[in-house]
Motif scaffolding. Structure first.
Motif, PDB file in Angstrom:
ATOM      1  N   ARG A 280       0.823  -1.208   0.000  1.00  0.00           N
ATOM      2  CA  ARG A 280       0.000   0.000   0.000  1.00  0.00           C
ATOM      3  C   ARG A 280       0.864   1.268   0.000  1.00  0.00           C
ATOM      4  O   ARG A 280       1.976   1.296   0.472  1.00  0.00           O
ATOM      5  N   GLY A 281       0.303   2.313  -0.525  1.00  0.00           N
ATOM      6  CA  GLY A 281       1.011   3.587  -0.557  1.00  0.00           C
ATOM      7  C   GLY A 281       1.903   3.714  -1.776  1.00  0.00           C
ATOM      8  O   GLY A 281       1.910   2.880  -2.686  1.00  0.00           O
ATOM      9  N   ASP A 282       2.673   4.790  -1.800  1.00  0.00           N
ATOM     10  CA  ASP A 282       3.548   5.090  -2.935  1.00  0.00           C
ATOM     11  C   ASP A 282       4.756   4.158  -2.957  1.00  0.00           C
ATOM     12  O   ASP A 282       5.161   3.630  -1.922  1.00  0.00           O
ATOM     13  N   PRO A 283       5.357   3.985  -4.144  1.00  0.00           N
ATOM     14  CA  PRO A 283       6.594   3.180  -4.218  1.00  0.00           C
ATOM     15  C   PRO A 283       7.706   3.826  -3.396  1.00  0.00           C
ATOM     16  O   PRO A 283       7.694   5.035  -3.121  1.00  0.00           O
ATOM     17  N   LEU A 284       8.661   3.029  -2.995  1.00  0.00           N
ATOM     18  CA  LEU A 284       9.812   3.555  -2.278  1.00  0.00           C
ATOM     19  C   LEU A 284      10.560   4.528  -3.182  1.00  0.00           C
ATOM     20  O   LEU A 284      10.835   4.229  -4.341  1.00  0.00           O
ATOM     21  N   ASP A 285      10.883   5.690  -2.644  1.00  0.00           N
ATOM     22  CA  ASP A 285      11.613   6.703  -3.410  1.00  0.00           C
ATOM     23  C   ASP A 285      13.105   6.518  -3.142  1.00  0.00           C
ATOM     24  O   ASP A 285      13.725   7.251  -2.379  1.00  0.00           O
ATOM     25  N   GLY A 286      13.649   5.512  -3.786  1.00  0.00           N
ATOM     26  CA  GLY A 286      15.033   5.106  -3.552  1.00  0.00           C
ATOM     27  C   GLY A 286      15.120   3.603  -3.715  1.00  0.00           C
ATOM     28  O   GLY A 286      14.121   2.935  -3.946  1.00  0.00           O
ATOM     29  N   LYS A 304       4.664  -1.370  -4.980  1.00  0.00           N
ATOM     30  CA  LYS A 304       5.421  -0.742  -3.897  1.00  0.00           C
ATOM     31  C   LYS A 304       6.912  -0.723  -4.161  1.00  0.00           C
ATOM     32  O   LYS A 304       7.664   0.036  -3.527  1.00  0.00           O
ATOM     33  N   LEU A 305       7.381  -1.543  -5.108  1.00  0.00           N
ATOM     34  CA  LEU A 305       8.818  -1.689  -5.323  1.00  0.00           C
ATOM     35  C   LEU A 305       9.394  -0.502  -6.081  1.00  0.00           C
ATOM     36  O   LEU A 305       8.758   0.055  -6.979  1.00  0.00           O
ATOM     37  N   PRO A 306      10.630  -0.124  -5.748  1.00  0.00           N
ATOM     38  CA  PRO A 306      11.283   0.990  -6.449  1.00  0.00           C
ATOM     39  C   PRO A 306      11.890   0.537  -7.766  1.00  0.00           C
ATOM     40  O   PRO A 306      11.803  -0.630  -8.153  1.00  0.00           O
ATOM     41  N   ASP A 307      12.569   1.456  -8.430  1.00  0.00           N
ATOM     42  CA  ASP A 307      13.172   1.146  -9.722  1.00  0.00           C
ATOM     43  C   ASP A 307      14.479   0.378  -9.586  1.00  0.00           C
ATOM     44  O   ASP A 307      14.933  -0.231 -10.549  1.00  0.00           O
ATOM     45  N   LYS A 308      15.085   0.414  -8.387  1.00  0.00           N
ATOM     46  CA  LYS A 308      16.354  -0.277  -8.185  1.00  0.00           C
ATOM     47  C   LYS A 308      16.258  -1.190  -6.970  1.00  0.00           C
ATOM     48  O   LYS A 308      15.853  -0.747  -5.894  1.00  0.00           O
ATOM     49  N   GLU A 333      14.034  -7.747 -12.904  1.00  0.00           N
ATOM     50  CA  GLU A 333      14.668  -6.995 -13.984  1.00  0.00           C
ATOM     51  C   GLU A 333      15.223  -5.654 -13.509  1.00  0.00           C
ATOM     52  O   GLU A 333      16.000  -5.009 -14.217  1.00  0.00           O
ATOM     53  N   ARG A 334      14.838  -5.237 -12.290  1.00  0.00           N
ATOM     54  CA  ARG A 334      15.348  -3.978 -11.741  1.00  0.00           C
ATOM     55  C   ARG A 334      16.609  -4.178 -10.905  1.00  0.00           C
ATOM     56  O   ARG A 334      17.075  -3.248 -10.243  1.00  0.00           O
ATOM     57  N   GLU A 335      17.145  -5.380 -10.925  1.00  0.00           N
ATOM     58  CA  GLU A 335      18.327  -5.710 -10.130  1.00  0.00           C
ATOM     59  C   GLU A 335      19.512  -4.840 -10.524  1.00  0.00           C
ATOM     60  O   GLU A 335      19.905  -4.779 -11.703  1.00  0.00           O
ATOM     61  N   VAL A 336      20.078  -4.145  -9.532  1.00  0.00           N
ATOM     62  CA  VAL A 336      21.207  -3.253  -9.782  1.00  0.00           C
ATOM     63  C   VAL A 336      22.423  -4.022 -10.288  1.00  0.00           C
ATOM     64  O   VAL A 336      23.172  -3.539 -11.139  1.00  0.00           O
ATOM     65  N   ASP A 337      22.615  -5.228  -9.781  1.00  0.00           N
ATOM     66  CA  ASP A 337      23.787  -6.024 -10.142  1.00  0.00           C
ATOM     67  C   ASP A 337      23.626  -6.763 -11.465  1.00  0.00           C
ATOM     68  O   ASP A 337      24.457  -7.612 -11.806  1.00  0.00           O
TER      69      ASP A 337
END
Length: 487
Positions: A280-286, A304-308, A333-337
């Protein structure tokens, strides 16, 4: 201290102490303690008098002595360092001009509810009951490092402000709390440090506002909690660190707003959590870093998940709510590594555990496609062939479709223009369907292909059918082998 040295206000408190009576200096219960700097001598108490009262005041038989004062202005520093106080202390809605220093003191119970303080030192203190800092406003550090509180630590709606940016506004390093830590509605400007603390109950920070933009706002490395950590509807400007934490119950971030643009906003690496709720709520900003974390129930809504994210080594038994694989794959697919095979295998195992084999196959197909991007050009080319023909073995019906299509094309072509036989007197009767099958199937022979010699365009068609047949056979074998080895 002689009794004659006391002011009327101090004498009133002195006489009330042996019987545990409440002395309330407030004109009305709604008075704001922040105005305490202007309070006059009629409600002013010296901290030295309170110290003498707690250490040496006489008691009355049959009465329980206690210090209970409301709405007083307390001047000087209340120094009870290393002291042993056998009486409950309640200094609520008071205004302190100096630091209450209770370092390594032994207390029965402490309540400073609604008071205004320049700072507070309870480092190493031993408290048999509850410490209540509800609605306190403290404009300096609150030290509770190494404190042992048998009861609860209550800080609901408290306001903490750090004077020095480099010093934590609340420090509970290595503290032990026998009950809960309740700080709903807390307002903290500066770092909250819970490193190595242990809470036998739950931590409740519902509705808290933590502000330390771009820096560590809540440091809970190796925190141990036997109950839940509730961070519902929190607003955090900065990032939360939970590396190595052990939370037996639920880490609940429902409706939470975490903001640390350009970096990780939640770092929970190598931690152990019963249930992690991101919903619930906005995605994590980070970013979200859960590397090497172990979670029994991962309750994550895709929105809820962020872009990274960093998920390498994340282990979870159950993933809820149940979503189609297409909704879960963007998380990987958003995995930083980059390509992390373990993350795909973990998601596949969860789908198989609940019997959703189709979703498991889709995840494995996505894994192969992601792996393809890491290969050299010739590997990528062969990967595209496997993907288009049989979906890396996860879509075997594609091979049948290709086979039937090529069989139809070849059969029609050779039926319209039959290739001449090599030896007319020895050749079997020409059959365009079985001739095409002879070209397509590299192992099985129906005796048609070696007996006839196509010419011109049909010769090129036969080459295409032979080559395509080998490609189909190779990809099917590779896919089946891969599937069998996984099972």
């Amino acid at each position: 201290m002689e009794i004659n040295d006391l002011t009327p206000a101090e004498l009133q408190v002195w006489n009330a102490f042996p019987r545990g009576e409440v002395v309330d200096f407030r004109p009305d219960a709604g008075e704001d303690a922040a105005t305490g700097a202007d309070w006059g001598p009629e409600r002013t108490l010296r901290a030295s008098v309170l110290k003498a009262l707690l250490v040496s005041a006489p008691q009355e038989d049959g009465e329980i002595a206690a210090l209970r004062v409301l709405g007083a202005r307390i001047t000087g520093g209340l120094d009870l360092t290393h002291g042993v106080v056998d009486h409950p202390i309640r200094l609520a809605h008071c205004y302190f001009t100096g630091l209450p220093d209770l370092y390594n003191a032994q207390l029965r119970r402490l309540s400073l509810r609604g008071s205004v303080l320049p700072a507070l030192d309870l480092g190493g203190a031993r408290v048999e009951g509850v410490v209540r800092l509800t609605e306190c406003r403290i404009n300096g550090p609150v030290h509770l490092s190494g404190a042992q509180i048998s009861g609860a630590l209550l800080m609901e709606r408290a306001e903490l402000t750090a004077r020095d940016e480099g010093e934590p506004v609340l420090k509970l390093t290595q503290a032990a709390i026998g009950d809960e830590l309740s700080a709903t509605g807390l307002r903290a400007t500066g770092e909250i440090r819970l490193n190595g603390a242990h809470v036998s109950g739950s931590i409740n920070l519902d509705g808290a506002r933590l502000s330390r933009p771009g820096r560590l706002a809540l440091d809970a490395v190796t925190l141990g909690v036997d109950g839940d950590v509730l961070l519902r509807r929190v607003e955090v400007d900065g990032w939360i660190g939970l590396r190595g934490a052990r939370i037996a119950g639920r880490l609940d971030l429902s409706y939470a707003r975490l903001s640390n643009p350009g970096d990780m906003t939640l770092r929970a690496t190598s931690c152990s959590v019963g249930e992690l709720w991101l919903r619930r709520g906005d995605p994590l900003d980070g970013g979200l870093n859960l590397r090497r974390a172990q979670v029994d129930v991962l309750f994550v809504e895709p929105e809820k998940l962020p872009d990274k994210v960093r998920l390498d080594g994340l282990g979870y038994t159950t993933l809820t709510p149940h979503e189609p694989a297409e909704r879960r794959l963007p998380m990987l697919e958003r995995e930083v590594d980059g390509y992390v095979p373990y993350a795909y295998e973990q998601l596949t195992a969860v789908y198989r555990r609940i019997g959703d084999d189709n979703a498991a196959r889709l995840v494995q197909l996505a894994k192969q496609r992601r792996h393809r991007t890491t290969l050299p050009w010739y590997g990528r080319m062969w990967g595209h062939v496997q993907d288009a023909t049989v979906g890396y073995g996860f879509r075997p019906m594609r091979a049948l479709g290709w086979l039937l299509s090529l069989l139809a094309v070849g059969s029609v072509s050779f039926a319209l223009h039959a290739p001449p036989p090599l030896k007319a007197d020895e050749a079997p009767q020409f059959n365009p369907v079985f001739y095409t099958l002879d070209l397509l199937l590299p192992v099985i022979s129906f005796g048609q292909e070696p007996a006839f010699a196509p010419q011109g365009g049909q010769q090129w068609l036969s080459y295409v059918l032979i080559l395509t047949g080998w490609i189909l056979a190779t990809t099917v074998i590779a896919g089946v082998t891969r599937t069998v080895s996984r099972q």
